[in-house]
Design a protein around this motif. Sequence first.
Motif, PDB file in Angstrom:
ATOM      1  N   ASP A 372     -83.674  50.248 -73.688  1.00 59.24           N
ATOM      2  CA  ASP A 372     -83.924  51.680 -73.640  1.00 59.24           C
ATOM      3  C   ASP A 372     -83.310  52.411 -74.830  1.00 59.24           C
ATOM      4  OD1 ASP A 372     -85.219  53.609 -71.770  1.00 59.24           O
ATOM      5  OD2 ASP A 372     -83.276  54.598 -71.864  1.00 59.24           O
ATOM      6  N   THR A 373     -82.397  51.741 -75.538  1.00 57.78           N
ATOM      7  CA  THR A 373     -81.595  52.399 -76.569  1.00 57.78           C
ATOM      8  C   THR A 373     -81.979  51.998 -77.982  1.00 57.78           C
ATOM      9  OG1 THR A 373     -79.714  52.501 -75.033  1.00 57.78           O
ATOM     10  CG2 THR A 373     -79.229  52.746 -77.383  1.00 57.78           C
ATOM     11  N   VAL A 374     -82.161  50.707 -78.203  1.00 55.74           N
ATOM     12  CA  VAL A 374     -82.310  50.182 -79.566  1.00 55.74           C
ATOM     13  C   VAL A 374     -83.615  50.653 -80.192  1.00 55.74           C
ATOM     14  CG1 VAL A 374     -82.617  48.061 -80.895  1.00 55.74           C
ATOM     15  CG2 VAL A 374     -80.851  48.181 -79.128  1.00 55.74           C
ATOM     16  N   GLU A 375     -83.535  51.030 -81.444  1.00 63.80           N
ATOM     17  CA  GLU A 375     -84.710  51.401 -82.238  1.00 63.80           C
ATOM     18  C   GLU A 375     -84.969  50.323 -83.287  1.00 63.80           C
ATOM     19  OE1 GLU A 375     -86.657  53.802 -81.601  1.00 63.80           O
ATOM     20  OE2 GLU A 375     -85.487  54.965 -80.162  1.00 63.80           O
ATOM     21  N   PRO A 376     -86.241  50.030 -83.621  1.00 62.71           N
ATOM     22  CA  PRO A 376     -87.436  50.623 -83.018  1.00 62.71           C
ATOM     23  C   PRO A 376     -87.613  50.174 -81.581  1.00 62.71           C
ATOM     24  CG  PRO A 376     -88.048  48.835 -84.487  1.00 62.71           C
ATOM     25  CD  PRO A 376     -86.578  49.039 -84.678  1.00 62.71           C
ATOM     26  N   LYS A 377     -88.117  51.090 -80.766  1.00 62.42           N
ATOM     27  CA  LYS A 377     -88.263  50.862 -79.341  1.00 62.42           C
ATOM     28  C   LYS A 377     -89.245  49.728 -79.047  1.00 62.42           C
ATOM     29  CE  LYS A 377     -88.759  51.500 -74.883  1.00 62.42           C
ATOM     30  NZ  LYS A 377     -87.807  50.890 -73.949  1.00 62.42           N
ATOM     31  N   VAL A 378     -88.845  48.822 -78.163  1.00 63.46           N
ATOM     32  CA  VAL A 378     -89.719  47.763 -77.657  1.00 63.46           C
ATOM     33  C   VAL A 378     -90.012  48.060 -76.199  1.00 63.46           C
ATOM     34  CG1 VAL A 378     -89.936  45.309 -77.138  1.00 63.46           C
ATOM     35  CG2 VAL A 378     -88.817  46.045 -79.254  1.00 63.46           C
ATOM     36  N   ALA A 379     -91.279  48.205 -75.856  1.00 64.89           N
ATOM     37  CA  ALA A 379     -91.655  48.467 -74.470  1.00 64.89           C
ATOM     38  C   ALA A 379     -91.231  47.302 -73.585  1.00 64.89           C
ATOM     39  CB  ALA A 379     -93.161  48.678 -74.370  1.00 64.89           C
ATOM     40  N   GLU A 380     -90.864  47.616 -72.348  1.00 66.39           N
ATOM     41  CA  GLU A 380     -90.461  46.555 -71.425  1.00 66.39           C
ATOM     42  C   GLU A 380     -91.591  45.554 -71.198  1.00 66.39           C
ATOM     43  OE1 GLU A 380     -87.782  46.466 -68.690  1.00 66.39           O
ATOM     44  OE2 GLU A 380     -86.477  47.972 -69.584  1.00 66.39           O
ATOM     45  N   SER A 381     -92.823  46.026 -71.144  1.00 70.85           N
ATOM     46  CA  SER A 381     -93.953  45.099 -70.980  1.00 70.85           C
ATOM     47  C   SER A 381     -94.049  44.152 -72.162  1.00 70.85           C
ATOM     48  CB  SER A 381     -95.255  45.877 -70.810  1.00 70.85           C
ATOM     49  OG  SER A 381     -95.510  46.711 -71.928  1.00 70.85           O
ATOM     50  N   SER A 382     -93.785  44.658 -73.361  1.00 72.19           N
ATOM     51  CA  SER A 382     -93.837  43.811 -74.554  1.00 72.19           C
ATOM     52  C   SER A 382     -92.665  42.837 -74.596  1.00 72.19           C
ATOM     53  CB  SER A 382     -93.846  44.682 -75.810  1.00 72.19           C
ATOM     54  OG  SER A 382     -95.008  45.490 -75.854  1.00 72.19           O
ATOM     55  N   HIS A 383     -91.503  43.274 -74.085  1.00 72.20           N
ATOM     56  CA  HIS A 383     -90.352  42.372 -74.009  1.00 72.20           C
ATOM     57  C   HIS A 383     -90.678  41.164 -73.135  1.00 72.20           C
ATOM     58  CE1 HIS A 383     -86.133  41.103 -73.828  1.00 72.20           C
ATOM     59  NE2 HIS A 383     -86.298  40.977 -72.518  1.00 72.20           N
ATOM     60  N   MET A 384     -91.329  41.405 -72.003  1.00 71.16           N
ATOM     61  CA  MET A 384     -91.672  40.284 -71.126  1.00 71.16           C
ATOM     62  C   MET A 384     -92.735  39.405 -71.752  1.00 71.16           C
ATOM     63  SD  MET A 384     -92.529  40.201 -67.085  1.00 71.16           S
ATOM     64  CE  MET A 384     -93.077  38.661 -66.327  1.00 71.16           C
ATOM     65  N   PHE A 385     -93.707  40.015 -72.415  1.00 74.99           N
ATOM     66  CA  PHE A 385     -94.733  39.224 -73.088  1.00 74.99           C
ATOM     67  C   PHE A 385     -94.108  38.305 -74.133  1.00 74.99           C
ATOM     68  CE2 PHE A 385     -97.663  38.615 -76.651  1.00 74.99           C
ATOM     69  CZ  PHE A 385     -98.757  38.055 -76.009  1.00 74.99           C
ATOM     70  N   ALA A 386     -93.133  38.818 -74.879  1.00 75.35           N
ATOM     71  CA  ALA A 386     -92.537  38.059 -75.975  1.00 75.35           C
ATOM     72  C   ALA A 386     -91.533  37.021 -75.500  1.00 75.35           C
ATOM     73  CB  ALA A 386     -91.866  39.021 -76.962  1.00 75.35           C
ATOM     74  N   THR A 387     -90.769  37.334 -74.437  1.00 77.63           N
ATOM     75  CA  THR A 387     -89.663  36.466 -74.032  1.00 77.63           C
ATOM     76  C   THR A 387     -89.914  35.711 -72.730  1.00 77.63           C
ATOM     77  OG1 THR A 387     -88.519  38.156 -72.712  1.00 77.63           O
ATOM     78  CG2 THR A 387     -88.076  38.118 -75.100  1.00 77.63           C
ATOM     79  N   GLY A 388     -90.836  36.185 -71.905  1.00 77.65           N
ATOM     80  CA  GLY A 388     -91.040  35.587 -70.592  1.00 77.65           C
ATOM     81  C   GLY A 388     -90.050  36.065 -69.561  1.00 77.65           C
ATOM     82  N   HIS A 389     -89.123  36.948 -69.939  1.00 76.52           N
ATOM     83  CA  HIS A 389     -88.098  37.430 -69.014  1.00 76.52           C
ATOM     84  C   HIS A 389     -88.513  38.759 -68.407  1.00 76.52           C
ATOM     85  CE1 HIS A 389     -84.939  34.466 -69.745  1.00 76.52           C
ATOM     86  NE2 HIS A 389     -85.257  34.498 -71.028  1.00 76.52           N
ATOM     87  N   GLY A 390     -88.314  38.866 -67.094  1.00 75.83           N
ATOM     88  CA  GLY A 390     -88.616  40.125 -66.438  1.00 75.83           C
ATOM     89  C   GLY A 390     -88.095  40.159 -65.024  1.00 75.83           C
ATOM     90  N   ASP A 391     -87.430  41.251 -64.672  1.00 68.23           N
ATOM     91  CA  ASP A 391     -87.046  41.464 -63.283  1.00 68.23           C
ATOM     92  C   ASP A 391     -88.135  42.284 -62.614  1.00 68.23           C
ATOM     93  OD1 ASP A 391     -86.689  44.008 -64.263  1.00 68.23           O
ATOM     94  OD2 ASP A 391     -84.515  44.005 -64.077  1.00 68.23           O
ATOM     95  N   CYS A 392     -87.828  42.891 -61.477  1.00 63.24           N
ATOM     96  CA  CYS A 392     -88.885  43.574 -60.727  1.00 63.24           C
ATOM     97  C   CYS A 392     -89.510  44.702 -61.533  1.00 63.24           C
ATOM     98  CB  CYS A 392     -88.335  44.111 -59.411  1.00 63.24           C
ATOM     99  SG  CYS A 392     -87.047  45.347 -59.597  1.00 63.24           S
ATOM    100  N   GLY A 393     -88.690  45.482 -62.238  1.00 61.23           N
ATOM    101  CA  GLY A 393     -89.241  46.572 -63.021  1.00 61.23           C
ATOM    102  C   GLY A 393     -90.068  46.080 -64.191  1.00 61.23           C
ATOM    103  N   THR A 394     -89.540  45.123 -64.935  1.00 64.70           N
ATOM    104  CA  THR A 394     -90.240  44.607 -66.099  1.00 64.70           C
ATOM    105  C   THR A 394     -91.514  43.880 -65.698  1.00 64.70           C
ATOM    106  OG1 THR A 394     -88.039  44.270 -67.058  1.00 64.70           O
ATOM    107  CG2 THR A 394     -89.896  43.372 -68.264  1.00 64.70           C
ATOM    108  N   GLN A 395     -91.438  43.089 -64.630  1.00 61.98           N
ATOM    109  CA  GLN A 395     -92.647  42.417 -64.148  1.00 61.98           C
ATOM    110  C   GLN A 395     -93.715  43.434 -63.738  1.00 61.98           C
ATOM    111  OE1 GLN A 395     -91.783  39.603 -61.022  1.00 61.98           O
ATOM    112  NE2 GLN A 395     -91.036  38.063 -62.455  1.00 61.98           N
ATOM    113  N   SER A 396     -93.294  44.515 -63.093  1.00 67.47           N
ATOM    114  CA  SER A 396     -94.252  45.535 -62.662  1.00 67.47           C
ATOM    115  C   SER A 396     -94.887  46.231 -63.853  1.00 67.47           C
ATOM    116  CB  SER A 396     -93.562  46.547 -61.753  1.00 67.47           C
ATOM    117  OG  SER A 396     -93.064  45.925 -60.587  1.00 67.47           O
ATOM    118  N   MET A 397     -94.100  46.492 -64.889  1.00 68.47           N
ATOM    119  CA  MET A 397     -94.644  47.114 -66.098  1.00 68.47           C
ATOM    120  C   MET A 397     -95.570  46.156 -66.843  1.00 68.47           C
ATOM    121  SD  MET A 397     -91.362  49.344 -67.417  1.00 68.47           S
ATOM    122  CE  MET A 397     -90.022  48.501 -66.561  1.00 68.47           C
TER     123      MET A 397
END
Length: 531
Positions: A372-397
């Motif tokens: 939520d803080t680091v720039e440039p901003k990475v969307a949570e959905s993109s974080h999961m796409f790139a890393t495979g990691h996601g909790d309930c919020g990230t998986q939902s996004m």
Amino acid sequence: MYSRVRIMSLKIPGLFPALLLSLLLVIGGAGCMDASDDQTTDGDIPAAYTSDNIFAQAEAAMADADYRTATALYEDAYGLYTDSGDTENALLARNGMFRATRAFIEFPFNRTAAEAAMQAKIPSIMESDMNAWLDERAQTIESDGETLYYEDVASDFLYANVAYLRPMADKVMDFRYTSRYALLPAEMAAGGADNADEGAEGGLPYVRPVWYAGTEELALPADILPAAGTLKIWFPLPLETESQQDVAVTNLSYNEYIVEGPVTEGQIAYVYYEIPADAIDGDLLITADIAFTSYEQRFTVDPALVGEYDTTDPEYILYTSSSRNIDVTDEIHALAEEIVGDETNPYPRAQAIYWHIVDTYPCSHVPHASLDTVEPKVAESSHMFATGHGDCGTQSMFFAALCRSLGIPARATGGYQMILAETPGTHFWAQYYIEGYGWIPCDTTVAEVADWVDTSGEDREIFKTYYANNLDPARFVIQKDVDVAMDPAIPRDAVVFRLVRQTPAIVCDTAEEDLELLAQFHIYLSVEGEE
């Protein structure tokens, strides 16, 4: 059932770090960190260094992802600006210190410490498994010249390796309790006409109402409060929705300082305060008595009866477009097309996406504060796409992004859940819109709970199938989607966690501490449910 919980962290969107105790050391004493020869330290600032010079160094360190160095430099600049009476630049430096801290606070381990954390949590772990995880799968950042590992590196390994997890989960999780709705036959859940509430959209698919009542409480101790200025607080409340009705909010504290609300309809529920610091006598205690009726949702969809979307409808456009954390990219669209194949009906398409996530991505905690803080901003959905990691919020996004890329309206909805245990836990799930049926829920993360425990294959499949298009009533909804705007809006330059509002947003320009982050130690929720 009755429960009272002190909310220490947001683990199930998993949204602030469990290691918040580190914050006291970082914000309160950033100068205690190791410093290089050319880095300033608190109380020993060379006379040749000006506040502007130090601030510029801090900005450069932040841009280079040297977050610990940046934190110490921002703190030094803040002290110098404050001493000189330059309140405007002092605020910039303080906010920089808060941002730098949030960028790395969830990554406390170097390699040696990460190994120790994994061995402590999983004594039976094989060295080869641990090294493979740390080398290939663990979430890390590169900062201040070293690789730092995410605080929940051990838990994430367990979620991805159920052979290690199941013997531990079976000792602490009551799957019979968690599955009390999912494994109940549909005809028993509906209970006939007598159990379907006509006030809930005429009955089905909203059944088995549970009435909840309780209290939300924010208790900030006097020693972290500013002596002057104004505390602007957006305090979350239950939201009126199709499945959560009869919302009541009473006995709000500091009623004379309420500027907006209580708002319980629309996209997000909250009450907004502006409380003068000199009006607070001792600790700041804000309470709200809450009540609402939550309905189980059971949808039976006939794909042949699914209607066509009105693609000109503003709500359709909203929920099929990119947003701050649900980013509809070309890569997301390509993956969605691969998942659904030749299917063109939106309902089977959404179901295919649900099963792809459940079968492919084990739940894992995510560094939400850093994202939520680091720039440039990475969307949570993109974080999961790139890393495979996601909790309930990230998986939902991620689910919502995949659906949106195919023209299926979708969103990430949440607040709290009482399905895993009586104690409420922060949680998010997804909804997708099917014309002719409305917003259909799915919960990929709770579905994965069946993999954590030793149960029959049949029950595991029934449990997962239930959460593809149904939802238990053990929920407390605060917002219909992530990154929802409130009125008044949170200032753009404020250091506030913007993704979700499960705990209060707090902005105070005169505070020396990151009140919003420290407030995670002082949030309480008690609820009692009655069927």
